[in-house]
Design an enzyme around this catalytic site. Structure first.
Site, PDB file in Angstrom:
ATOM      1  CG  ASP A   9       4.205 -10.750  12.736  1.00 44.17           C
ATOM      2  OD1 ASP A   9       3.627 -10.129  11.822  1.00 44.17           O
ATOM      3  OD2 ASP A   9       4.239 -12.006  12.780  1.00 44.17           O
ATOM      4  CG  PHE A  28       0.267 -17.641  13.407  1.00 44.07           C
ATOM      5  CD1 PHE A  28       0.300 -19.022  13.266  1.00 44.07           C
ATOM      6  CD2 PHE A  28       0.305 -16.863  12.249  1.00 44.07           C
ATOM      7  CE1 PHE A  28       0.357 -19.622  12.004  1.00 44.07           C
ATOM      8  CE2 PHE A  28       0.356 -17.456  10.990  1.00 44.07           C
ATOM      9  CZ  PHE A  28       0.375 -18.831  10.877  1.00 44.07           C
ATOM     10  CE  LYS A  44      -1.945 -13.346   7.018  1.00 43.45           C
ATOM     11  NZ  LYS A  44      -1.602 -13.651   8.394  1.00 43.45           N
TER      12      LYS A  44
END
Ligand SMILES: *Cc1c(COP(=O)(O)O)cnc(C)c1O
Length: 399
Positions: free
Chosen positions: A228, A143, A255
């Site tokens: 990531d 993802f 985030k």
């Protein structure tokens, strides 16, 4: 607010909003650290953490001050000019995370896109790959966000369905499989993009030396290792970067970097990689704007000052051990690192959705990542009292 008014909030959002989310039917109106209140005055503990965007806990006073002070001073200038905030922020991030250069974007997906672009450009200009032949290797069940470029790497039918044609130039290999990585590399491979722990796939933790082995293979083949860390980074797993031992060529964070109040992401790299970008090659209007820079800078200071990595490591060890002790036949496995925890439900005896509902009724906010796994991601500084409260609710929910 009463129940009717709360239902009105849900009804208005459902009527006027696109239906790309299936939100649980509670309406939140305020929060403090790990605690969240809905419009009816019910209090919850946030074990969802906004997909790890709320690592510092909600409404951290130092973040609120940084946000307000900067908003009163200077808002957006665009990169047409310098600001007195951006340079210091990038310097702090690079020094803390062991890289030479950083490029600010806003969301995680944009930072991943940036990493894909820089990998290709590096491939052509530095590695010498023939034009338009660059290949990027990714992992199945990855993802990395929701853009067309990013979903072209996805192996999830739902993420892809209806959005073709897809971007070419990707090769997908199984996660946690270094032999497949070696086999997949060709002379046109420019990068290997990987999550240190696969979050959306269900908190899949690879072998302890996986990333270091990937780094060695990439180095030997002149391929960039792009990690990531949008979900794993900045203390969530008990480390500043989950990939810190692998020393990736390119690191992506986002985030929680925005302290829970602004979307801000960074692509960080060594010299010789990000500097393939020349003025005009890439950009973002809001990328690195003074408010993002001020807030994200404060986030990094808070992580150090409050020793959040150490706290997440200790609380995570305690929580995982207690959850494993509570687990009965309804739970298949409890796994994770630091405070990035997955509880896999034995789907013969129930579903992750049903357990989420029970926890919600007990005053715990969390969400399943699929039909089998619940993700737990409370604030990194969650107190022992709140952990015990959660464990009590969890224990009766699995009974
Ligand atoms: C959330 C996430 C993204 C995408 O970030 P957005 O800010 O939602 O675009 C990318 N990669 C990982 C690992 C994530 O968890």
């Amino acid at each position: 607010m009463n129940l009717a008014a709360e239902n009105t909030c849900i009804q208005i959002e459902s009527q006027w909003g696109a239906k790309n989310y299936a939100s649980l039917p509670i309406v939140l109106e305020r929060a403090r650290c790990a605690e969240v209140w809905d419009t009816l005055g019910n209090r919850y503990l946030d074990f969802m953490g906004a997909y790890s965007a709320a690592n510092l806990g909600h409404c951290h006073p130092r973040i609120t001050s940084a946000l307000i002070n900067q908003a009163l001073r200077l808002d957006v200038v665009s990169r047409a000019f310098y600001s007195d905030r951006l340079g210091l922020f990038l310097q702090k991030a690079c020094k803390l995370l062991g890289q030479d250069l950083a490029l600010p974007m806003n969301t995680g997906a944009e930072a991943v896109e940036t990493a894909l672009k820089v990998s290709r450009k590096w491939g052509y200009e530095v590695k010498g790959v023939e034009q338009n032949k660059a290949e990027i290797i990714c992992c199945s069940n990855n993802f990395h966000g929701r853009t067309i470029g990013v979903i072209s790497m996805s192996t999830s039918d739902q993420a892809r369905q209806g959005y073709g044609p897809y971007l070419p130039g990707f090769k997908c290999i199984p996660f946690n499989d270094t032999a497949e990585l070696e086999r997949a590399i060709t002379k046109n491979t420019v990068a290997f993009l990987v999550e240190p722990i696969q979050g959306e796939a269900g908190i899949i933790v690879p072998d302890a030396d996986y990333l270091e082995k990937c780094a060695r293979i990439c180095r030997e083949n002149n391929v960039l290792l792009v990690v990531d860390e949008i979900q794993t980074g900045l203390g969530r797993t008990g480390r500043l970067l989950e990939s810190e031992n692998a020393k990736a060529d390119v690191t992506i964070i986002g985030k929680s970097l925005g302290g829970g109040v602004v979307p801000v992401s960074l692509v960080l790299s060594r010299k010789g990689i990000l500097d393939v970008f020349k003025p005009g090659d890439h950009g973002s209007t809001f990328g690195g704007y003074p408010i993002a820079a001020a807030v994200a800078s404060e986030t990094l200071s808070i992580i150090e000052d409050e020793e959040l990595c150490e706290k997440a490591r200790q609380s995570g060890e305690y929580l995982i051990q207690k959850l494993q002790a509570i687990a009965n036949e309804t739970i298949k496995e409890v796994r994770g690192r630091g405070l990035m925890i997955g509880v896999e439900v034995n789907t013969q005896n129930g579903s992750a959705e049903a357990l989420v509902q029970k926890l919600l009724r007990g005053g715990i906010l969390c969400k399943n990542v699929n039909h089998a796994v619940i993700r737990l991601a409370p604030p990194l500084a969650i107190s022992r009292t709140h952990i015990e409260e959660f464990l009590n609710v969890f224990e009766s929910a699995v009974q």
